[in-house]
Scaffold this active site. Sequence first.
Site, mmCIF file in Angstrom:
data_model
loop_
_atom_site.group_PDB
_atom_site.id
_atom_site.type_symbol
_atom_site.label_atom_id
_atom_site.label_comp_id
_atom_site.label_asym_id
_atom_site.label_seq_id
_atom_site.Cartn_x
_atom_site.Cartn_y
_atom_site.Cartn_z
ATOM 1 N N GLU A 1 -30.707 -31.378 -35.899
ATOM 2 C CA GLU A 1 -30.359 -32.311 -36.987
ATOM 3 C C GLU A 1 -31.553 -33.089 -37.539
ATOM 4 O O GLU A 1 -31.503 -34.297 -37.699
ATOM 5 C CB GLU A 1 -29.258 -33.275 -36.519
ATOM 6 C CG GLU A 1 -28.002 -32.532 -36.092
ATOM 7 C CD GLU A 1 -26.884 -33.437 -35.570
ATOM 8 O OE1 GLU A 1 -27.076 -34.676 -35.524
ATOM 9 O OE2 GLU A 1 -25.819 -32.906 -35.216
ATOM 10 N N ASN B 1 -31.031 -26.304 -35.007
ATOM 11 C CA ASN B 1 -29.572 -26.452 -35.014
ATOM 12 C C ASN B 1 -29.159 -27.622 -35.913
ATOM 13 O O ASN B 1 -29.728 -28.719 -35.813
ATOM 14 C CB ASN B 1 -29.128 -26.736 -33.566
ATOM 15 C CG ASN B 1 -27.640 -26.658 -33.349
ATOM 16 O OD1 ASN B 1 -27.008 -25.654 -33.679
ATOM 17 N ND2 ASN B 1 -27.058 -27.706 -32.772
ATOM 18 N N HIS C 1 -18.960 -27.627 -37.693
ATOM 19 C CA HIS C 1 -17.933 -28.669 -37.566
ATOM 20 C C HIS C 1 -17.219 -28.763 -38.914
ATOM 21 O O HIS C 1 -17.713 -29.401 -39.849
ATOM 22 C CB HIS C 1 -18.573 -30.010 -37.208
ATOM 23 C CG HIS C 1 -19.190 -30.026 -35.849
ATOM 24 N ND1 HIS C 1 -18.441 -29.883 -34.707
ATOM 25 C CD2 HIS C 1 -20.472 -30.157 -35.448
ATOM 26 C CE1 HIS C 1 -19.243 -29.937 -33.644
ATOM 27 N NE2 HIS C 1 -20.485 -30.091 -34.073
ATOM 28 N N GLU D 1 -21.280 -24.866 -32.597
ATOM 29 C CA GLU D 1 -20.476 -26.041 -32.220
ATOM 30 C C GLU D 1 -19.147 -26.053 -32.979
ATOM 31 O O GLU D 1 -18.708 -27.088 -33.472
ATOM 32 C CB GLU D 1 -21.239 -27.344 -32.525
ATOM 33 C CG GLU D 1 -22.640 -27.402 -31.943
ATOM 34 C CD GLU D 1 -23.319 -28.764 -32.096
ATOM 35 O OE1 GLU D 1 -22.650 -29.744 -32.490
ATOM 36 O OE2 GLU D 1 -24.528 -28.837 -31.804
ATOM 37 N N ASP E 1 -15.631 -26.360 -34.529
ATOM 38 C CA ASP E 1 -14.283 -26.918 -34.458
ATOM 39 C C ASP E 1 -13.808 -27.156 -35.889
ATOM 40 O O ASP E 1 -14.626 -27.226 -36.810
ATOM 41 C CB ASP E 1 -14.165 -28.180 -33.583
ATOM 42 C CG ASP E 1 -15.218 -29.238 -33.853
ATOM 43 O OD1 ASP E 1 -15.736 -29.299 -34.988
ATOM 44 O OD2 ASP E 1 -15.512 -30.024 -32.942
#
Length: 410
Positions: free
Chosen positions: A150, A193, A229, A259, A261
């Site tokens: 990030e 990432n 996400h 990651e 979801d």
Amino acid sequence: MPSKLTSLAASALILGQVNANLNQLAQAAGKLYFGSATDNSELSDSAYVAILSNYEEFGQITPGNTQKWEYTEPTEGNFTYTEGDVITDFAEANGQILRCHNLVWYNQLPSWVTSDTWTNATLTAVMEAHIQSEVTHYKGQCYAWDVVNEALDDNSPTGYRTDVFYETMGVWYIPFAFATAAAADPDAKLYYNDYNIEYAGNKATAAVELVELIQSYGAKIDGVGLQGHFIVGETPSASTLLAQIETYAALGVEVAYTEVDVRFTSLPPTTAGLAQQAVDYGSVTSACLSSDSCVGITVWDFDDAYSWIPSTFSGEGDACLYWANLTTKPAYDTVESLLASAAGTTVPAKTSTAATGTATGTITATSTSSGAQPTQSEYGQCGGIGWTGATVCASPYTCIIMNAYYSQCL
Ligand SMILES: *[C@@H]1O[C@H](CO)[C@@H](O)[C@H](O)[C@H]1NC(C)=O
Ligand SMILES: *[C@@H]1O[C@H](CO)[C@@H](O)[C@H](O)[C@H]1NC(C)=O
Ligand SMILES: *[C@@H]1O[C@H](CO)[C@@H](O)[C@H](O)[C@H]1NC(C)=O
């Protein structure tokens, strides 16, 4: 390990679970793994662990927290890997691939890093010592490291997040981190990432430039981690996601969804909402399956009981493939069906189903075109409860039932 077998069998009986095979199907479809993040406190939940430790279901593990800087170097030079080791030992015991996470991130830093006064030289020395120690400690165990996490900020004019590293060392800290990690473990895949870089836009363009920056310094970067996400109903389509995967692949790197979801922004979810969530998880799965450059998919934990969403986004949640009671959602059926389809197999009809009411995972041999019937294009919906649109797929695609609410042309 009789105790593990016993607990697996017991949980299978209790839950009536017949399909625990996401990793098996993903590997049969040519991917390296289907995996999950986890965290130390969750490993005391034996019903959860029975699923997490099942290699056929999850072939890859990411430590959710305990490899982060605040855990691994809580005071300067005091390296402590006890908690991180719990997760890496767990993965090793189950033969699971490890994605190691992470080395340099603006968040979850110990206060000595954020509050001390640094010069370029002193912070460089601290970063180098941190990366050298941690990567060396886990050397040989990590398939991949998220080296920098990030570093981009959607709202920054430069594209870069103005954290302590950027402000003190300049953008140079990014190639420096990659070069330091490469020196400590030449065999680990080194990833950048981030989130909101899964689809075309300013941030994805900045991510491309970031990869090129690292390469321009002669440092090694092997992959881009797409966090994934997403929000129910706002997840990009499979073709949009695939286009961005190919943009990164053109730089000579692999990608992974790291990651994933798909959260509801209001609860509880409706039946239609669960169907949409299944579509959204399906888009991510299809995109990864459609590119050889996408090595695997990791969910940011697999059941709602341990999702980070409710504590970070108040009132939101139900973002995972499994409910908190460890039964699966329609989204699970969709992911499973897509993986099975790509693997050239079908998912056996479930003997115990919670909600869908009709057989899932069967592949219909819909004819690819017939007369004047409207046809649906690749990735388009072609059936499901309430669907009134085209039910025939354009050649060469086949209409595949993902769950009771959704069939898709693939
Ligand atoms: C190192 O960190 C551990 C874990 O936070 C702590 O228990 C220990 O006291 C620390 N040791 C030193 C020398 O700071
Ligand atoms: C920090 O030092 C490195 C190595 O000398 C240099 O490449 C980089 O430009 C410096 N950063 C700043 C902000 O001066
Ligand atoms: C599990 O939880 C979901 C969501 O609350 C519910 O719909 C489902 O009926 C539960 N299943 C079992 C077996 O308790």
